[in-house]
Design a protein around this motif. Structure first.
Motif, PDB file in Angstrom:
ATOM      1  N   LEU A 161       0.780  -1.233   0.000  1.00  7.10           N
ATOM      2  CA  LEU A 161       0.000   0.000   0.000  1.00  7.10           C
ATOM      3  C   LEU A 161       0.816   1.290   0.000  1.00  7.10           C
ATOM      4  N   ALA A 185     -13.747  -4.894  -5.304  1.00  7.61           N
ATOM      5  CA  ALA A 185     -13.006  -5.884  -4.529  1.00  7.61           C
ATOM      6  C   ALA A 185     -13.349  -7.296  -4.989  1.00  7.61           C
ATOM      7  N   TYR A 244     -11.613  -8.103  -8.150  1.00  8.37           N
ATOM      8  CA  TYR A 244     -10.174  -8.260  -7.942  1.00  8.37           C
ATOM      9  C   TYR A 244      -9.803  -9.737  -7.828  1.00  8.37           C
ATOM     10  N   THR A 283      -8.297   6.726  -5.532  1.00 12.23           N
ATOM     11  CA  THR A 283      -8.094   5.517  -6.327  1.00 12.23           C
ATOM     12  C   THR A 283      -6.629   5.111  -6.280  1.00 12.23           C
ATOM     13  N   THR A 337      -3.205  -1.342  -8.531  1.00 18.34           N
ATOM     14  CA  THR A 337      -2.556  -2.496  -7.906  1.00 18.34           C
ATOM     15  C   THR A 337      -1.349  -2.933  -8.720  1.00 18.34           C
ATOM     16  N   ASP A 363      -4.700  -3.198 -11.880  1.00 18.40           N
ATOM     17  CA  ASP A 363      -6.098  -2.850 -11.668  1.00 18.40           C
ATOM     18  C   ASP A 363      -6.236  -1.466 -11.048  1.00 18.40           C
ATOM     19  N   MET A 420      -8.513   0.728  -8.765  1.00 16.84           N
ATOM     20  CA  MET A 420      -9.545   0.452  -7.764  1.00 16.84           C
ATOM     21  C   MET A 420      -9.688   1.639  -6.828  1.00 16.84           C
ATOM     22  N   GLU A 427     -11.918  -0.195  -1.730  1.00 13.55           N
ATOM     23  CA  GLU A 427     -12.121  -1.549  -2.253  1.00 13.55           C
ATOM     24  C   GLU A 427     -10.845  -2.384  -2.138  1.00 13.55           C
ATOM     25  N   PHE A 428      -9.711  -1.774  -2.419  1.00 13.27           N
ATOM     26  CA  PHE A 428      -8.459  -2.521  -2.273  1.00 13.27           C
ATOM     27  C   PHE A 428      -8.193  -2.834  -0.806  1.00 13.27           C
ATOM     28  N   THR A 468      -9.829  -5.877   0.281  1.00 14.75           N
ATOM     29  CA  THR A 468      -9.118  -7.124  -0.043  1.00 14.75           C
ATOM     30  C   THR A 468      -8.029  -7.415   0.974  1.00 14.75           C
ATOM     31  N   ARG A 469      -7.475  -6.383   1.584  1.00 14.50           N
ATOM     32  CA  ARG A 469      -6.458  -6.606   2.632  1.00 14.50           C
ATOM     33  C   ARG A 469      -7.131  -7.138   3.905  1.00 14.50           C
TER      34      ARG A 469
END
Length: 227
Positions: free
Chosen positions: A54, A70, A73, A128, A131, A135, A137, A141-142, A145-146
């Motif tokens: 990140l 997400a 992803y 935003t 990745t 992507d 994102m 949203e990212f 995923t974490r």
């Protein structure tokens, strides 16, 4: 999902993981996990690595608009190929090898997620990121995923250590909503399953019997390709 809610779930679940591994014996660090071939140390190394993407992402220019969610992803493409998985394993092992002392290793993980938390909290709601897979994102949203990584692998670590799961309700709710959609989360309660039990079943960590498979099918789960 609301950005403040995602931030809070990330902070609480990372904090619970820190508490769980603090004071862990050296023998505990070397226990095997279901995430073959990783040990407890190496699995935490993986969680550390995926959070540590990140700061670099936030240092890079923000893409103009988000292109995937997400859930999208986790689509099963090259990011979950055997070659990518080999690289994922190697990165975790390299991170685990950076410190021979378990306490120092846990402290390094804690410093990283706390830094990420601070960086994310000063970002605008619509920020935003791009990745490493390319992507575009929303940061929220990212970051979701974490939370998946910390929460689901937290279950793996708890099982490896022979402990009750420390899954926080905020992270459990966030992952459940990702799997089912906000309109379906209440349906989980009709199963009578705890959040850890549901997530183990929904992520393939525990097999489904015939009745459970039928119940899960009715919930229309968004199955995620997890590396």
């Amino acid at each position: 999902m609301d950005y403040d809610r995602v931030l809070e779930a990330f902070r609480l679940e990372c904090g619970a993981l820190t508490d769980a591994v603090s004071g862990l014996s050296e023998a505990g660090w070397e226990l095997p996990t279901r995430c073959t071939p990783w040990t407890v140390r190496e699995l935490l190394g993986h969680v550390w690595v995926v959070i540590d993407w990140l700061p670099g992402m936030l240092d890079s220019p923000a893409p103009g608009e988000a292109e995937i969610s997400a859930a999208e992803y986790y689509r099963p493409d090259d990011r979950f190929s055997s070659q990518t998985n080999d690289a994922r394993i190697a990165l975790a092992r390299d991170r685990a090898a950076q410190s021979a002392d378990g306490a120092a290793f846990a402290e390094g993980f804690t410093e990283t997620w706390q830094r990420v938390d601070r960086l994310c909290r000063v970002q605008p709601v619509g920020r935003t990121v791009r990745t490493r897979h390319g992507d575009a994102m929303l940061l929220s949203e990212f970051l979701l995923t974490r939370i998946v990584e910390v929460a689901v692998h937290g279950l793996d670590l708890a099982d490896a250590l022979g402990r009750e799961p420390w899954l926080t309700s905020s992270a459990g709710d966030a992952v459940t909503e990702l799997l089912l959609g906000a309109e379906q989360t209440a349906a989980v309660r009709t199963l009578g399953w705890s959040q850890p039990h549901f997530l183990r079943k929904a992520t393939g960590r525990e097999p489904l019997d015939e009745e459970e498979a039928a119940q899960i099918e009715q919930l229309s789960i968004r199955w995620l390709a997890l590396g």
